[in-house]
Design a protein around this motif. Sequence first.
Motif, PDB file in Angstrom:
ATOM      1  N   ALA A  71     -12.382  -6.647   8.207  1.00  0.00           N
ATOM      2  CA  ALA A  71     -11.206  -7.241   8.874  1.00  0.00           C
ATOM      3  C   ALA A  71     -10.371  -8.033   7.864  1.00  0.00           C
ATOM      4  O   ALA A  71      -9.132  -7.996   7.890  1.00  0.00           O
ATOM      5  CB  ALA A  71     -11.656  -8.148  10.013  1.00  0.00           C
ATOM      6  N   GLU A  72     -11.039  -8.730   6.951  1.00  0.00           N
ATOM      7  CA  GLU A  72     -10.295  -9.497   5.942  1.00  0.00           C
ATOM      8  C   GLU A  72      -9.553  -8.550   4.989  1.00  0.00           C
ATOM      9  O   GLU A  72      -8.408  -8.809   4.608  1.00  0.00           O
ATOM     10  CB  GLU A  72     -11.260 -10.397   5.152  1.00  0.00           C
ATOM     11  N   ILE A  73     -10.196  -7.450   4.649  1.00  0.00           N
ATOM     12  CA  ILE A  73      -9.534  -6.485   3.743  1.00  0.00           C
ATOM     13  C   ILE A  73      -8.307  -5.893   4.441  1.00  0.00           C
ATOM     14  O   ILE A  73      -7.234  -5.757   3.827  1.00  0.00           O
ATOM     15  CB  ILE A  73     -10.536  -5.393   3.294  1.00  0.00           C
ATOM     16  N   ALA A  74      -8.447  -5.612   5.740  1.00  0.00           N
ATOM     17  CA  ALA A  74      -7.300  -5.068   6.497  1.00  0.00           C
ATOM     18  C   ALA A  74      -6.167  -6.094   6.531  1.00  0.00           C
ATOM     19  O   ALA A  74      -4.989  -5.744   6.391  1.00  0.00           O
ATOM     20  CB  ALA A  74      -7.739  -4.703   7.912  1.00  0.00           C
ATOM     21  N   SER A  75      -6.533  -7.354   6.681  1.00  0.00           N
ATOM     22  CA  SER A  75      -5.511  -8.400   6.740  1.00  0.00           C
ATOM     23  C   SER A  75      -4.800  -8.551   5.385  1.00  0.00           C
ATOM     24  O   SER A  75      -3.593  -8.785   5.317  1.00  0.00           O
ATOM     25  CB  SER A  75      -6.189  -9.694   7.186  1.00  0.00           C
ATOM     26  N   ILE A  76      -5.554  -8.408   4.293  1.00  0.00           N
ATOM     27  CA  ILE A  76      -4.934  -8.463   2.956  1.00  0.00           C
ATOM     28  C   ILE A  76      -3.933  -7.315   2.815  1.00  0.00           C
ATOM     29  O   ILE A  76      -2.834  -7.477   2.280  1.00  0.00           O
ATOM     30  CB  ILE A  76      -6.020  -8.384   1.855  1.00  0.00           C
ATOM     31  N   ASP A  77      -4.325  -6.150   3.338  1.00  0.00           N
ATOM     32  CA  ASP A  77      -3.433  -4.988   3.277  1.00  0.00           C
ATOM     33  C   ASP A  77      -2.118  -5.278   3.993  1.00  0.00           C
ATOM     34  O   ASP A  77      -1.040  -4.983   3.478  1.00  0.00           O
ATOM     35  CB  ASP A  77      -4.136  -3.780   3.908  1.00  0.00           C
ATOM     36  N   THR A  78      -2.236  -5.878   5.193  1.00  0.00           N
ATOM     37  CA  THR A  78      -1.033  -6.197   5.967  1.00  0.00           C
ATOM     38  C   THR A  78      -0.162  -7.185   5.200  1.00  0.00           C
ATOM     39  O   THR A  78       1.057  -6.996   5.078  1.00  0.00           O
ATOM     40  CB  THR A  78      -1.436  -6.807   7.335  1.00  0.00           C
ATOM     41  N   THR A  79      -0.793  -8.234   4.656  1.00  0.00           N
ATOM     42  CA  THR A  79      -0.030  -9.220   3.872  1.00  0.00           C
ATOM     43  C   THR A  79       0.692  -8.527   2.723  1.00  0.00           C
ATOM     44  O   THR A  79       1.860  -8.787   2.439  1.00  0.00           O
ATOM     45  CB  THR A  79      -0.980 -10.306   3.307  1.00  0.00           C
ATOM     46  N   MET A  80      -0.023  -7.615   2.040  1.00  0.00           N
ATOM     47  CA  MET A  80       0.593  -6.945   0.889  1.00  0.00           C
ATOM     48  C   MET A  80       1.799  -6.121   1.313  1.00  0.00           C
ATOM     49  O   MET A  80       2.823  -6.115   0.630  1.00  0.00           O
ATOM     50  CB  MET A  80      -0.435  -6.051   0.184  1.00  0.00           C
ATOM     51  N   GLN A  81       1.671  -5.426   2.443  1.00  0.00           N
ATOM     52  CA  GLN A  81       2.805  -4.585   2.871  1.00  0.00           C
ATOM     53  C   GLN A  81       4.018  -5.462   3.151  1.00  0.00           C
ATOM     54  O   GLN A  81       5.142  -5.104   2.799  1.00  0.00           O
ATOM     55  CB  GLN A  81       2.439  -3.724   4.092  1.00  0.00           C
ATOM     56  N   HIS A  82       3.797  -6.661   3.747  1.00  0.00           N
ATOM     57  CA  HIS A  82       4.920  -7.592   3.973  1.00  0.00           C
ATOM     58  C   HIS A  82       5.517  -8.057   2.644  1.00  0.00           C
ATOM     59  O   HIS A  82       6.736  -8.069   2.480  1.00  0.00           O
ATOM     60  CB  HIS A  82       4.463  -8.811   4.780  1.00  0.00           C
ATOM     61  N   LEU A  83       4.636  -8.414   1.719  1.00  0.00           N
ATOM     62  CA  LEU A  83       5.140  -8.912   0.429  1.00  0.00           C
ATOM     63  C   LEU A  83       5.945  -7.825  -0.291  1.00  0.00           C
ATOM     64  O   LEU A  83       6.974  -8.106  -0.894  1.00  0.00           O
ATOM     65  CB  LEU A  83       3.975  -9.360  -0.468  1.00  0.00           C
ATOM     66  N   ILE A  84       5.451  -6.586  -0.207  1.00  0.00           N
ATOM     67  CA  ILE A  84       6.145  -5.489  -0.900  1.00  0.00           C
ATOM     68  C   ILE A  84       7.529  -5.281  -0.262  1.00  0.00           C
ATOM     69  O   ILE A  84       8.530  -5.147  -0.957  1.00  0.00           O
ATOM     70  CB  ILE A  84       5.299  -4.197  -0.864  1.00  0.00           C
ATOM     71  N   GLN A  85       7.556  -5.306   1.105  1.00  0.00           N
ATOM     72  CA  GLN A  85       8.848  -5.126   1.780  1.00  0.00           C
ATOM     73  C   GLN A  85       9.807  -6.273   1.462  1.00  0.00           C
ATOM     74  O   GLN A  85      10.991  -6.064   1.255  1.00  0.00           O
ATOM     75  CB  GLN A  85       8.640  -5.093   3.295  1.00  0.00           C
ATOM     76  N   ASP A  86       9.246  -7.482   1.392  1.00  0.00           N
ATOM     77  CA  ASP A  86      10.122  -8.646   1.225  1.00  0.00           C
ATOM     78  C   ASP A  86      10.602  -8.863  -0.195  1.00  0.00           C
ATOM     79  O   ASP A  86      11.458  -9.676  -0.452  1.00  0.00           O
ATOM     80  CB  ASP A  86       9.407  -9.948   1.646  1.00  0.00           C
ATOM     81  N   GLY A  87       9.948  -8.243  -1.135  1.00  0.00           N
ATOM     82  CA  GLY A  87      10.516  -8.584  -2.423  1.00  0.00           C
ATOM     83  C   GLY A  87       9.838  -8.238  -3.701  1.00  0.00           C
ATOM     84  O   GLY A  87      10.355  -7.415  -4.402  1.00  0.00           O
ATOM     85  N   PRO A  88       8.679  -8.817  -4.045  1.00  0.00           N
ATOM     86  CA  PRO A  88       8.293  -8.727  -5.449  1.00  0.00           C
ATOM     87  C   PRO A  88       8.035  -7.283  -5.846  1.00  0.00           C
ATOM     88  O   PRO A  88       7.193  -6.619  -5.246  1.00  0.00           O
ATOM     89  CB  PRO A  88       6.999  -9.549  -5.528  1.00  0.00           C
ATOM     90  N   THR A  89       8.770  -6.810  -6.795  1.00  0.00           N
ATOM     91  CA  THR A  89       8.636  -5.412  -7.180  1.00  0.00           C
ATOM     92  C   THR A  89       7.771  -5.288  -8.414  1.00  0.00           C
ATOM     93  O   THR A  89       7.686  -6.218  -9.203  1.00  0.00           O
ATOM     94  CB  THR A  89      10.013  -4.810  -7.490  1.00  0.00           C
ATOM     95  N   ALA A  90       7.133  -4.128  -8.561  1.00  0.00           N
ATOM     96  CA  ALA A  90       6.312  -3.898  -9.758  1.00  0.00           C
ATOM     97  C   ALA A  90       7.219  -3.854 -10.969  1.00  0.00           C
ATOM     98  O   ALA A  90       8.348  -3.397 -10.896  1.00  0.00           O
ATOM     99  CB  ALA A  90       5.563  -2.587  -9.631  1.00  0.00           C
ATOM    100  N   ALA A  91       6.705  -4.365 -12.075  1.00  0.00           N
ATOM    101  CA  ALA A  91       7.531  -4.391 -13.293  1.00  0.00           C
ATOM    102  C   ALA A  91       7.707  -2.981 -13.830  1.00  0.00           C
ATOM    103  O   ALA A  91       6.878  -2.122 -13.589  1.00  0.00           O
ATOM    104  CB  ALA A  91       6.832  -5.250 -14.331  1.00  0.00           C
TER     105      ALA A  91
END
Length: 509
Positions: free
Chosen positions: A489-509
């Motif tokens: 469940a924690e790993i799934a939650s990290i995944d969700t957080t990451m998808q939000h962060l990716i949509q909201d902004g920080p891009t890979a260099a």
Amino acid sequence: MAGGVFDLAIIGGGINGCGIARDAAGRGWSVFLCDRADLGSGTSSASTKLIHGGLRYLEQYEFRLVREALKERELLWGIAPHIIWPLRFVLPHHRGLRPAWLLRFGLFLYDHLGGRKRLPPTRTLNLQSDPAGAMLKPAFTRGFAYSDCWVEDSRLVVLNARDAADRGGTIAPRTACVSAERVDGLWSLTLQDVAAGTTRTIRARALVNAAGPRVAEVAGSVVRANVPAPIRLVQGSHVVVRKLYDHDAAYIFQNADGRILFLIPYERDFTLIGTTDQDYAGDPSDVRISRGEIDYLCRSTAEYLRQPVTPDQVVWSYSGVRPLFDDGSSTPQQATRDYVLKLDAPCGAPALLTVFGGKITTYRRLAETALSMLRPHLPPAARQQPGWTARTPLPGGDFPMQGFAALIASAAVRYPFMPPATLRRLFRAYGTCAEMIIGGATDFAGLGCVPGADLTEAELRYLIRVEWARTAEDVVWRRSKLGLRLTPAEIASIDTTMQHLIQDGPTAA
Ligand SMILES: Cc1cc2nc3c(=O)[nH]c(=O)nc-3n(C[C@H](O)[C@H](O)[C@H](O)COP(=O)(O)OP(=O)(O)OC[C@H]3O[C@@H](n4cnc5c(N)ncnc54)[C@H](O)[C@@H]3O)c2cc1C
């Protein structure tokens, strides 16, 4: 890049592809590297994680390989002292197997073949009094302690890729090369974005096939050049159990079947046990430990330990496929671990270099050899000279090789609000780049909270922006091993957080 043409294109973002990319970018060549999945997601994250000469290869007379690998140990430790560190190995003498004089002779060679300077030499152990003997059966009274090094394998891959990108290289994870052909004196590569399904084309003067266990598949159905691909796929698996003992040395056990078994302190609270060696015929992405391998690994500990490991103690396992050069050996463990590089450049056609075999330990030397073979087929190099990778730290590794304790001590003064175990984990993983994660925070809450272990939002942002992470799996099993401490469940939650962060902004260099 001149006229939209790269000097070098590399298929495969494992240690060999990323090592070649780093070396080439540093010499001033324009480099493109693609991987069909995450960087390091192939064999390069499934190793035993040793920077070692390979004691047992001495018996197979692989002196060239052992000498080169032994020399690399202190050199790699020097350029990446955050993710590589010395490890002592305890080798108990087993009365029914190799005689003590042979072990001592092998270890004498091991100590002297490779220019050891800082690693401590071999020592004879009285296992009846030494703490290392406490968990062994009383029959093991004598042994030896010798030195090799530990490496965070998947982090070594990503740091090579990061450094290649910092030197101008283009790194494209999750991008499969679906075809490569020689067109008008250049390589034309068709690339598929694995998530979107879209394709694009790039051109390059020279091509490297570093597809690891898929090297033959890429040679046959992607590159379609008429290059023989004698590859032997050998599966190796490891199991992880809760910490079996308290000291910080590893064990190397000889088995009666000729194989060896390692027990290695792992991720502070665990012990890593491996490995197996069996021919493999399936898809490399599907490789999984079998029940038989788990039983074999556990059974092998019974020969040495007072309290053998049982399958119900296993908390995690992983499996990988060694892409060995097929030298016709009768058994998988006898097949050479040395690398073989084949150059194909018929009548001035753009060059193709195919990589077979190799070890994490020798990736840097493999890259140097690859580039010396490709050099006549590339424009003159404008920047660094051959050998520069031996002296230049990888990202975060710019501190003295024996300076980790001092680095942590000064970080603890600057960041008194950081939990000591978290501070240590961050500096072990990122070295001096950990400062980029902690940044200007004045308390731990300032790093943002993520459910599970001690992962913070600041670390996730860094991994997305700087290390190409896109999924929780990239983060918890390759950029770190936090998966050992997280629930699904924690790993799934990290995944969700990451998808939000990716949509909201920080891009890979
Ligand atoms: C069980 C085991 C234990 C080991 N232990 C050690 C050890 O302790 N020390 C040591 O030095 N070595 C060790 N090794 C050896 C070492 O891990 C490997 O030799 C090394 O990781 C191989 O790296 P690679 O880059 O060639 O392959 P990989 O890491 O597999 O990389 C190849 C990459 O190519 C990509 N790819 C494939 N096809 C395509 C395509 N069409 N387009 C784009 N990308 C593609 C894949 O996704 C993959 O990421 C071990 C190996 C195993 C299996």
